[in-house]
Design a protein around this motif. Structure first.
Motif, PDB file in Angstrom:
ATOM      1  N   TYR A  87      -1.159 -60.646  37.806  1.00 42.47           N
ATOM      2  CA  TYR A  87      -1.261 -59.402  38.579  1.00 42.47           C
ATOM      3  C   TYR A  87      -1.741 -58.235  37.682  1.00 42.47           C
ATOM      4  O   TYR A  87      -2.637 -58.403  36.885  1.00 42.47           O
ATOM      5  CB  TYR A  87       0.092 -59.116  39.275  1.00 42.47           C
ATOM      6  CG  TYR A  87       0.695 -60.405  39.800  1.00 42.47           C
ATOM      7  CD1 TYR A  87       0.103 -61.060  40.876  1.00 42.47           C
ATOM      8  CD2 TYR A  87       1.789 -61.020  39.173  1.00 42.47           C
ATOM      9  CE1 TYR A  87       0.596 -62.279  41.324  1.00 42.47           C
ATOM     10  CE2 TYR A  87       2.284 -62.240  39.625  1.00 42.47           C
ATOM     11  CZ  TYR A  87       1.679 -62.862  40.693  1.00 42.47           C
ATOM     12  OH  TYR A  87       2.148 -64.065  41.124  1.00 42.47           O
ATOM     13  N   VAL A  88      -1.106 -57.058  37.824  1.00 46.90           N
ATOM     14  CA  VAL A  88      -1.389 -55.970  36.866  1.00 46.90           C
ATOM     15  C   VAL A  88      -0.022 -55.403  36.502  1.00 46.90           C
ATOM     16  O   VAL A  88       0.549 -54.597  37.226  1.00 46.90           O
ATOM     17  CB  VAL A  88      -2.236 -54.838  37.464  1.00 46.90           C
ATOM     18  CG1 VAL A  88      -2.730 -53.920  36.342  1.00 46.90           C
ATOM     19  CG2 VAL A  88      -3.406 -55.354  38.275  1.00 46.90           C
ATOM     20  N   GLN A  89       0.507 -55.870  35.409  1.00 44.71           N
ATOM     21  CA  GLN A  89       1.893 -55.511  35.098  1.00 44.71           C
ATOM     22  C   GLN A  89       2.052 -55.360  33.601  1.00 44.71           C
ATOM     23  O   GLN A  89       2.016 -56.353  32.875  1.00 44.71           O
ATOM     24  CB  GLN A  89       2.798 -56.634  35.636  1.00 44.71           C
ATOM     25  CG  GLN A  89       4.251 -56.518  35.258  1.00 44.71           C
ATOM     26  CD  GLN A  89       5.071 -55.852  36.339  1.00 44.71           C
ATOM     27  OE1 GLN A  89       4.910 -56.150  37.513  1.00 44.71           O
ATOM     28  NE2 GLN A  89       5.943 -54.953  35.959  1.00 44.71           N
ATOM     29  N   SER A  90       2.176 -54.111  33.154  1.00 41.91           N
ATOM     30  CA  SER A  90       2.410 -53.938  31.719  1.00 41.91           C
ATOM     31  C   SER A  90       3.914 -53.894  31.476  1.00 41.91           C
ATOM     32  O   SER A  90       4.663 -53.502  32.362  1.00 41.91           O
ATOM     33  CB  SER A  90       1.765 -52.643  31.222  1.00 41.91           C
ATOM     34  OG  SER A  90       2.365 -51.530  31.832  1.00 41.91           O
ATOM     35  N   PRO A  91       4.347 -54.288  30.277  1.00 36.12           N
ATOM     36  CA  PRO A  91       5.758 -54.096  29.954  1.00 36.12           C
ATOM     37  C   PRO A  91       5.968 -52.614  29.639  1.00 36.12           C
ATOM     38  O   PRO A  91       5.020 -51.942  29.220  1.00 36.12           O
ATOM     39  CB  PRO A  91       5.940 -54.935  28.692  1.00 36.12           C
ATOM     40  CG  PRO A  91       4.605 -54.880  28.035  1.00 36.12           C
ATOM     41  CD  PRO A  91       3.577 -54.795  29.131  1.00 36.12           C
ATOM     42  N   PRO A  92       7.155 -52.096  29.839  1.00 33.56           N
ATOM     43  CA  PRO A  92       7.363 -50.695  29.485  1.00 33.56           C
ATOM     44  C   PRO A  92       7.489 -50.509  27.986  1.00 33.56           C
ATOM     45  O   PRO A  92       8.091 -51.333  27.296  1.00 33.56           O
ATOM     46  CB  PRO A  92       8.673 -50.352  30.186  1.00 33.56           C
ATOM     47  CG  PRO A  92       9.395 -51.646  30.339  1.00 33.56           C
ATOM     48  CD  PRO A  92       8.353 -52.728  30.428  1.00 33.56           C
ATOM     49  N   ALA A  93       6.916 -49.416  27.480  1.00 37.75           N
ATOM     50  CA  ALA A  93       7.156 -49.040  26.086  1.00 37.75           C
ATOM     51  C   ALA A  93       8.635 -48.688  25.960  1.00 37.75           C
ATOM     52  O   ALA A  93       9.190 -48.054  26.867  1.00 37.75           O
ATOM     53  CB  ALA A  93       6.291 -47.841  25.735  1.00 37.75           C
ATOM     54  N   PRO A  94       9.298 -49.090  24.863  1.00 40.16           N
ATOM     55  CA  PRO A  94      10.730 -48.785  24.723  1.00 40.16           C
ATOM     56  C   PRO A  94      11.042 -47.298  24.908  1.00 40.16           C
ATOM     57  O   PRO A  94      12.078 -46.950  25.490  1.00 40.16           O
ATOM     58  CB  PRO A  94      11.044 -49.273  23.308  1.00 40.16           C
ATOM     59  CG  PRO A  94      10.061 -50.379  23.079  1.00 40.16           C
ATOM     60  CD  PRO A  94       8.808 -49.971  23.782  1.00 40.16           C
ATOM     61  N   VAL A  95      10.151 -46.441  24.449  1.00 39.13           N
ATOM     62  CA  VAL A  95      10.368 -44.995  24.607  1.00 39.13           C
ATOM     63  C   VAL A  95      10.445 -44.619  26.095  1.00 39.13           C
ATOM     64  O   VAL A  95      11.258 -43.787  26.513  1.00 39.13           O
ATOM     65  CB  VAL A  95       9.209 -44.235  23.914  1.00 39.13           C
ATOM     66  CG1 VAL A  95       9.111 -42.814  24.403  1.00 39.13           C
ATOM     67  CG2 VAL A  95       9.399 -44.253  22.407  1.00 39.13           C
ATOM     68  N   ALA A  96       9.601 -45.267  26.894  1.00 39.76           N
ATOM     69  CA  ALA A  96       9.589 -44.973  28.332  1.00 39.76           C
ATOM     70  C   ALA A  96      10.857 -45.496  29.004  1.00 39.76           C
ATOM     71  O   ALA A  96      11.380 -44.875  29.946  1.00 39.76           O
ATOM     72  CB  ALA A  96       8.347 -45.582  28.970  1.00 39.76           C
ATOM     73  N   VAL A  97      11.356 -46.633  28.522  1.00 39.70           N
ATOM     74  CA  VAL A  97      12.603 -47.187  29.075  1.00 39.70           C
ATOM     75  C   VAL A  97      13.744 -46.208  28.822  1.00 39.70           C
ATOM     76  O   VAL A  97      14.524 -45.875  29.731  1.00 39.70           O
ATOM     77  CB  VAL A  97      12.938 -48.546  28.407  1.00 39.70           C
ATOM     78  CG1 VAL A  97      14.318 -49.032  28.821  1.00 39.70           C
ATOM     79  CG2 VAL A  97      11.880 -49.582  28.754  1.00 39.70           C
ATOM     80  N   ALA A  98      13.817 -45.730  27.586  1.00 40.18           N
ATOM     81  CA  ALA A  98      14.895 -44.792  27.240  1.00 40.18           C
ATOM     82  C   ALA A  98      14.798 -43.527  28.090  1.00 40.18           C
ATOM     83  O   ALA A  98      15.813 -43.025  28.610  1.00 40.18           O
ATOM     84  CB  ALA A  98      14.811 -44.449  25.752  1.00 40.18           C
ATOM     85  N   ALA A  99      13.590 -43.019  28.262  1.00 36.83           N
ATOM     86  CA  ALA A  99      13.419 -41.798  29.054  1.00 36.83           C
ATOM     87  C   ALA A  99      13.860 -42.033  30.498  1.00 36.83           C
ATOM     88  O   ALA A  99      14.472 -41.164  31.125  1.00 36.83           O
ATOM     89  CB  ALA A  99      11.958 -41.349  29.003  1.00 36.83           C
ATOM     90  N   ASP A 100      13.563 -43.238  31.026  1.00 36.52           N
ATOM     91  CA  ASP A 100      13.928 -43.523  32.417  1.00 36.52           C
ATOM     92  C   ASP A 100      15.451 -43.624  32.580  1.00 36.52           C
ATOM     93  O   ASP A 100      15.990 -43.265  33.629  1.00 36.52           O
ATOM     94  CB  ASP A 100      13.248 -44.814  32.884  1.00 36.52           C
ATOM     95  CG  ASP A 100      12.816 -44.736  34.349  1.00 36.52           C
ATOM     96  OD1 ASP A 100      12.667 -43.608  34.869  1.00 36.52           O
ATOM     97  OD2 ASP A 100      12.622 -45.789  34.969  1.00 36.52           O
ATOM     98  N   LEU A 101      16.117 -44.118  31.535  1.00 35.59           N
ATOM     99  CA  LEU A 101      17.587 -44.150  31.594  1.00 35.59           C
ATOM    100  C   LEU A 101      18.125 -42.717  31.669  1.00 35.59           C
ATOM    101  O   LEU A 101      19.053 -42.420  32.437  1.00 35.59           O
ATOM    102  CB  LEU A 101      18.175 -44.857  30.365  1.00 35.59           C
ATOM    103  CG  LEU A 101      17.925 -46.361  30.243  1.00 35.59           C
ATOM    104  CD1 LEU A 101      18.465 -46.876  28.906  1.00 35.59           C
ATOM    105  CD2 LEU A 101      18.593 -47.118  31.383  1.00 35.59           C
TER     106      LEU A 101
END
Ligand SMILES: Cc1ncc(COP(=O)(O)O)c(C=O)c1O
Length: 475
Positions: free
Chosen positions: A92-106
């Protein structure tokens, strides 16, 4: 409630419970990042019965609660049964999240600022505006871009068509004669959006490289006008889903301009590639579009969900959505910036603070590194295409286009219909195998295995494994 300072049914946690919950969440977050780094795509091939067992699908509504430990264990089991966007996940079109983006989303969940308007999250609103401008600059659309963040490309395309509709027609005009133009390669969300709005969608021819043909577009618009129809919008692609084709944006913009119709560019997948100096030329004319969508969860390494609809004209979104909100949300501030309300610029009222994860990624890594990561994804797709073209038992069907390569396993003894069945069988096995993950596309009527590389962790070794695993599963 005898104690005036306490509620019997508060949902708050004790300090100790909170600490243990957050420690558990940190651990699970680390495990998820590690799983996305190393794979496999699945811990076990998914099976509906097993999933029901993990979820406890038979359990009735819990009347009484459970402990922090039990809850964390249940969440861990659910997460472990998921599909991971590993370095060899190319579906499909699916990138993994950058760890920085994961932390920001938390952090976004913890702060829970509801971005209805400036009033609800003043700095968050400023961050969203800045993120839109940065995105506009990143892809050379408009360093002063405005617009709105929505859930995904489908929502952005729907929003764009509404904005286009209001830009070129009045509210009471008959929509049955209105037409939107796009190539057959366009994502199905555009057809869905046109249908939802009661607009007709005309398919316009494409060239051998699956790029919208500007001459055919000009003819289609003129012929529809001559028969009393009302052309309102052209949707061009900056990276089609199947093959990564980028329409000739400059020539298409000229046709749209001459015809006086809105030009929306669906760059949900491909537009971030315009940030890569070596590929910028492919997107010449992008700045001439009236609107552009870019999904940060597709190729800007943000977790789902985050899509930007960018426009040049701040009045465009307001024309579509700014018609009279209910009195209860009326803004009482008088300072212009403080009166800003996102509900005047999009469909949603309550909105997650989607910008922070993208803003944090752009700040932390900077545009140069992000563009480099995207450029490497594109080089890896080219490498895969070279390997396929060089292998006697494989056939390159399309591409590479941006970071997509479409091919098939083609042993000499199989005829055309048998090749479709053979590759479909391979894909079924592959998607349950977990070492490498591909999806499919139809290329000139033929069933293709499709690899889309949007993963900053993918290496040449991951790409080289594709052929080995496909051959093994073909056996
Ligand atoms: C070009 C394009 N446009 C729109 C979409 C829809 O995006 P979303 O899944 O975020 O709704 C996709 C999804 O793959 C896409 O590739």
């Amino acid at each position: 409630m005898s104690d005036p300072d306490r509620r019997d049914a508060s949902l708050d946690l004790t300090e100790e419970q909170l600490r243990s919950l957050l420690a558990g969440v940190t651990l699970l977050t680390e495990q998820e990042v590690a799983a996305a780094r190393t794979g496999p795509v699945f811990a076990h091939p998914p099976c509906a019965m097993e999933v029901d067992r993990i979820v406890g699908a038979e359990r009735t509504l819990p009347v009484d609660g459970e402990s922090v430990g039990e809850l964390l264990a249940a969440c861990a089991a659910v997460l472990a049964a998921g599909r991971r966007t590993t370095p060899a996940f190319f579906g499909y079109v699916q990138s993994p999240p950058a760890p920085v983006a994961v932390a920001a989303d938390l952090l976004v969940s913890a702060a829970d600022q509801n971005l209805t308007s400036w009033r609800s999250g003043p700095a968050a609103a400023a961050v969203e505006h800045q993120t839109l401008r940065w995105l506009g600059e990143l892809v050379s659309f408009d360093a002063a871009a405005t617009g709105i963040l929505v859930s995904g490309g489908s929502a952005a395309n729907l929003t764009a068509l509404l904005v286009a509709l209001r830009a070129v027609t009045g509210p009471d005009e008959d929509r049955r004669t209105m037409r939107v133009y796009a190539s057959a390669e366009t994502h199905f969300s555009v057809a869905k959006a046109a249908a939802a709005l009661g607009l007709g969608l005309q398919t316009v021819g494409a060239d051998r490289d699956r790029r919208l043909d500007p001459a055919a577009l000009r003819t289609a618009i003129a012929s529809d006008r001559a028969s009393g129809l009302s052309p309102i919008c052209v949707v061009a692609n900056a990276g089609t889903t199947s093959t990564g084709a980028v329409d000739p944006l400059d020539a298409v913009a000229t046709v749209a301009d001459e015809a006086g119709v809105w030009l929306h560019v669906d760059g949900a997948y491909g537009a971030p590639a315009a940030a890569v100096p070596a590929h910028r030329e492919l997107f010449a004319g992008l700045h001439r579009a009236d609107s552009l969508c870019i999904d940060a969860h597709k190729w800007l390494y943000a977790p789902v969900d985050c899509s930007a609809l960018l426009v040049h004209d701040p009045a465009a979104t307001a024309r579509a959505f700014g018609a009279g909100a209910d009195d209860y949300v009326r803004v009482l501030a008088t300072q212009p910036a403080e009166t800003f309300a996102f509900w005047d610029h999009g469909l949603e009222l309550s909105r997650r603070f989607r910008a922070l994860k993208l803003w944090a990624t752009l700040r932390f890594h900077g545009a140069r590194r992000i563009a480099a990561a995207i450029g490497e994804d594109i080089s890896l797709a080219a490498h895969l295409a070279e390997l396929v073209a060089a292998a006697e038992d494989f056939e390159l069907l399309a591409g590479p286009g941006l970071s997509i390569c479409c091919f098939r396993h083609a042993p000499a003894d199989l005829d055309e219909p048998a090749l479709d069945a053979h590759n479909e069988r391979i894909l079924q096995r592959l998607q349950r195998d977990g070492r490498v993950y591909l999806s499919n596309a139809t290329i000139d009527g033929r069933f293709a295995l499709r690899a889309c590389i949007t993963n900053f962790r993918t290496t040449r070794a991951d790409v080289e494994r594709v052929l080995t695993v496909v051959r093994e599963l073909a056996g």
